[in-house]
Motif scaffolding. Sequence first.
Motif, mmCIF file in Angstrom:
data_model
loop_
_atom_site.group_PDB
_atom_site.id
_atom_site.type_symbol
_atom_site.label_atom_id
_atom_site.label_comp_id
_atom_site.label_asym_id
_atom_site.label_seq_id
_atom_site.Cartn_x
_atom_site.Cartn_y
_atom_site.Cartn_z
ATOM 1 N N GLU B 71 -0.479 15.658 3.087
ATOM 2 C CA GLU B 71 -0.959 14.277 3.141
ATOM 3 C C GLU B 71 -1.760 13.966 1.878
ATOM 4 N N ARG B 114 -2.944 6.508 3.635
ATOM 5 C CA ARG B 114 -2.455 7.878 3.835
ATOM 6 C C ARG B 114 -0.936 7.919 3.692
ATOM 7 N N VAL B 115 -0.468 8.864 2.893
ATOM 8 C CA VAL B 115 0.976 9.059 2.729
ATOM 9 C C VAL B 115 1.275 10.546 2.824
ATOM 10 N N LEU B 127 1.114 5.364 -2.598
ATOM 11 C CA LEU B 127 -0.266 4.948 -2.296
ATOM 12 C C LEU B 127 -0.650 3.717 -3.109
ATOM 13 N N GLY B 155 3.665 6.520 6.008
ATOM 14 C CA GLY B 155 2.269 6.354 5.641
ATOM 15 C C GLY B 155 1.561 5.430 6.603
#
Lengths: 227, 363
Positions: B71, B114-115, B127, B155
Amino acid sequence: MNCGDCENALDDYVDGTLDERARSACDTHLTTCDRCRTLVADLGALRQAASSLEPLAPPADVWRKLSALVKAERDLRPFAWGFTWQTLAASVVTLVLVASLSWVGARLATVNEPRVQALSFGAELDQLDEHFSTTIAGLESIRQTEGVSLDTETAEVLQANITVIDGAITESRAALATEPDNQVAQESLFEALRSKVELLQDVIALINEMRKGNPEGAARIVSGSNQ
Amino acid sequence: MKVIHTTVVVALAISWSPSEAAAQAPAWVHELADELAASVEEHADRLAQFIEQRVAAQQAERQGRGPRGPEFTEPFSKTVRLDRNGTFDLQNVSGEVVITGGGGNDMRLEATKRVRHQNESEARALLSEIQIRVLERSGGIEVRTDYPRRRNWSGRVDFSVTLPRDANVTLRSVSGSLRVTNLNGELRAESVSGNIVTSATKRIRMTKTVSGDVEIAEAEGDELTAGSISGRIAIRGLKARAVDAQTVSGNLRLTDVDADRALMRSVSGAIEYAGRLSRSGRYQFQSHSGEVRITPADVRGFTLDATTFRGNVVSDYPMTLQGAPSNGRPPGPRTRAIRGSFGDGGAALSVQSFSGDIVIAKR
């Protein structure tokens, strides 16, 4: 053999119908690939789960109708977003099971309908029932032709709850067939019909939002028809 | 797959029997058909769940959401002035939203993008493509999240927002949960599959989900509407003029409630209401197959119209039945209907269930 080759051969591998050379190649690949090994294990478990079903002989025209269903499904949902055979299999099974179970319910409900109406059901009640049923048929038609836009998880939740409501409608109608003047049965029928109309309206609104590519709107629209 | 063919054949074999024959068949044939349909449905559910889980897991893995995709995160923060009773409107697709009411005249927003992706440079690019827009409108703030329209990535954006506790708040989410605490302004919250959880939030106007649960604790409001299709609705410590709660298959549970009017409806979910009955209050409960259980608190009296088609109606209270003298005892254990009054007969309870039991219980 790579993962793609292995996936193509997995049906026959699991069914034990691969020739010796191909099977050996699969075995070699499986020793080095966690993902394909997991897939084989899953398919084995699936095969075992399905084997617990009682065998029933299909009528002669089953495959013709199944073929038509699959074709209709294919026409509705193009393969542009990377359909795998697993997704196709899941879709076909889900589509056909849902369609056939709904069909069973609808058929039994249809069987009951003439008896319900033949008894002293009450003209107003009949009119209301007819009004609801017409509305529901229209909404169902839209849902079934446009429903492909919903994500799978949401569509399944909605379908499961439509089935719950259909069960309530069928039970209420069956009760009215034996006790046409029963107030609880009458009110239960209309509550169930009302719930179905509301739910279908929400579903269609959701579909519209999803089709616009507006998932935030999907959340907003969930409450729209009730506010 | 032959096994899948077998499953399909079973379903079709049931549904394709000739309808003319079915119309003339005796009752046992229909019962058998029902049993078969239920059996197939059960098998189908199990198989469908199994297939879905595996397909989803594989898709997730391919899209870098599997356990091997690390992540990557990127913080975002912004503070904007917001009048004490201004409006705050936030829409998000995926990710948790936490709203906390406080003092002052500022809206402080902290977000984390968050990806998950196996390729770091791809993740960083994604992002940067996730855009959080904080728009200042007349008397209010709108927050919108734009996600990249690319395929094969996963994400979410988590939000933590502090704002004046008197602000009016509207939240919409598709899959993330919505949590609200310590808010005096009006709240509207909607989610498709995320849960909605509130506490110490005084003026809840509306909460609604498709499959997420709704949990409300210590709330006040004029009219509160809570709805879900399959999620559970649990409301505790509510003081409101009117409450309207509705589900299809989820359970409804209202405890420690003080409302003048209540309308609770479900198709298959159970209904539970425990709370004070106001003297001129009106309370209506309707379920098709779920049990309805009412536990009045501080009871001075009520009239009861409770009927069921196939279940039982049970009251722990000795009722003066309509058209019959009271014998000072609760009605018998297996009764399809109770119409009568207890005490001063002030509050009016109307309860109906087609096949579920109805229970009027003492605390």
